[in-house]
Design a protein around this motif. Structure first.
Motif, short mmCIF file in Angstrom:
data_model
loop_
_atom_site.label_atom_id
_atom_site.label_comp_id
_atom_site.label_asym_id
_atom_site.label_seq_id
_atom_site.Cartn_x
_atom_site.Cartn_y
_atom_site.Cartn_z
N GLY A 14 0.50 -6.08 -0.63
CA GLY A 14 0.20 -7.50 -0.89
C GLY A 14 1.11 -8.16 -1.59
N ASN A 15 0.94 -8.97 -2.77
CA ASN A 15 1.98 -9.69 -3.51
C ASN A 15 2.24 -8.96 -4.67
N TRP A 40 4.78 -7.55 -5.67
CA TRP A 40 6.23 -7.77 -6.22
C TRP A 40 6.39 -8.89 -7.03
N GLU A 41 5.52 -9.90 -6.81
CA GLU A 41 5.67 -11.10 -7.53
C GLU A 41 4.61 -11.08 -8.65
N GLY A 65 2.18 -3.51 2.90
CA GLY A 65 0.68 -3.80 2.91
C GLY A 65 0.55 -5.35 3.27
N ASN A 66 -0.97 -5.80 2.93
CA ASN A 66 -0.99 -7.06 3.52
C ASN A 66 -1.93 -7.58 2.31
N THR A 67 -2.04 -8.69 2.29
CA THR A 67 -2.76 -9.49 1.41
C THR A 67 -4.49 -9.17 1.67
#
Lengths: 172, 175
Positions: A69-70, A72-73, B145-147
């Motif tokens: 996912g995101n 890292w941010e 990975g994916n959101t």
């Protein structure tokens, strides 16, 4: 069981083993879960919380861990220096650039049981950002822990024969 | 507004065919190879159609789109790069539906999978061409990975289990 002396069997049961884990392209949470089991000694049938039966775990390639996912941010690591105005918040990216082993170290520390043995178990954890390990640690390694996540193959990692063997699903 | 312009375009095409050499057949669709032949003063540049070896017959020839024909309806994922790479351009974008022949829902699913594969770094050679010598400023970090929003549109979830999303999102994060 057949040809071991009692002394040898006792030694083999209670000896402290050294395990290796490659963190390349792995999520740090799963890495931490696999190491915590070994550090506590829960993978042994002789486990007891007070009997100090944990093993050593060496984690390599911590620089190449992969957050899904995101994170890292978005994932934020907070700390306070104790002084007024000393509340520091760092994103996972910034922390990773500052210290490539910090994320895995924090993940393992926070997953261990919150008791006095936690610090001794952390001393038995050895983290290395790349796959360069000191020789004396390398000599101790016994077994490699399987990676928790199956790393998918990139397109350039397929051989041309495999690409040619795959049928064309549509014709231009 | 759409109808008159469609009519005009269609009529123009009809008349163009008539004014030419009668009803000209549309150009054959195939991969072509550019061949340049020089004979004395004349240079002929021609796009020769590459005759492929006969493609293997799909298991279900009566399907409407390639995915149905090969019985892959709920069988692929973002890791199946060999399949996904057949529907993308060299800079990573999707090919239009009218070229590939996919039905709308499969086209959307493949688009989502391609986006997930790009984010996971599984298509390293299908990057958009950057102008001049532009260097990426951000540090390169692994993010395979994916959101969760992409996972919601992922075909493996779309199939029949939308109602149990929360529990199953965790399952798919284990993959």
């Amino acid at each position: 069981m057949a040809s071991y002396t009692k002394a040898a069997q006792q030694w083999a049961t209670f000896a402290r083993a050294w395990y290796l884990l490659d963190a390349k392209m792995q999520p740090p949470g799963k890495i931490a879960a696999a190491t915590v089991i070994r550090l506590e000694g829960r993978h042994k049938p002789i486990y007891h919380a007070l009997s100090d039966c944990g093993d050593h775990v060496v984690i390599i390639n911590t620089r190449h861990i992969a957050f899904s996912g995101n994170k890292w941010e978005q994932k934020v690591y907070s700390s306070h220096t104790g002084y007024p105005g000393g509340f520091k918040q760092v994103t996972a990216t910034q922390l990773h650039l500052k210290d490539p082993t910090a994320i895995v170290k924090l993940a393992v520390y926070r997953m261990l049981p919150k008791n006095l043995q936690r610090r001794t178990m952390m001393q038995r954890l050895h983290l290395f950002p790349e796959d360069v390990i000191p020789e004396d640690i390398e000599k101790n390694l016994l077994q490699e822990i399987p990676q928790p996540r199956a790393v998918p193959r990139r397109l350039d990692e397929y051989t041309p024969e495999e690409i040619a063997a795959f049928p064309r699903v549509w014709t231009p | 507004m759409a109808a008159p312009s469609l009519l005009r375009g269609g009529l123009r095409r009809l008349f163009a065919g008539l004014w030419g050499r009668g009803w000209a057949s549309p150009p054959a669709r195939a991969l072509r190879e550019v061949v340049e032949v020089t004979e004395g003063n004349t240079t002929t540049i021609e796009g020769k159609i590459i005759e492929d070896a006969a493609a293997p017959t799909p298991p279900n020839p009566s399907g409407q789109c390639p995915i149905c024909r090969w019985n892959l309806k709920h069988k692929y994922d973002y890791v199946d790069v060999l399949l996904l790479s057949q529907f993308i351009r060299s800079d990573g974008g999707m090919l239009p539906r009218r070229t590939t022949g996919l039905c709308l829902e499969e086209h959307k699913k493949i688009a989502v999978c391609v986006q997930m594969a790009h984010r996971a770094g599984l298509l390293p050679n299908h990057r958009p061409r950057l102008p001049e010598g532009h260097t990426p400023k951000k540090p390169k970090l692994n993010r395979p990975g994916n959101t969760s929003e992409e996972k919601l549109r992922c075909p493996m979830i779309c199939s029949c289990i939308r109602s149990h999303l929360g529990y199953l999102l965790k399952l798919f994060q284990d993959r």
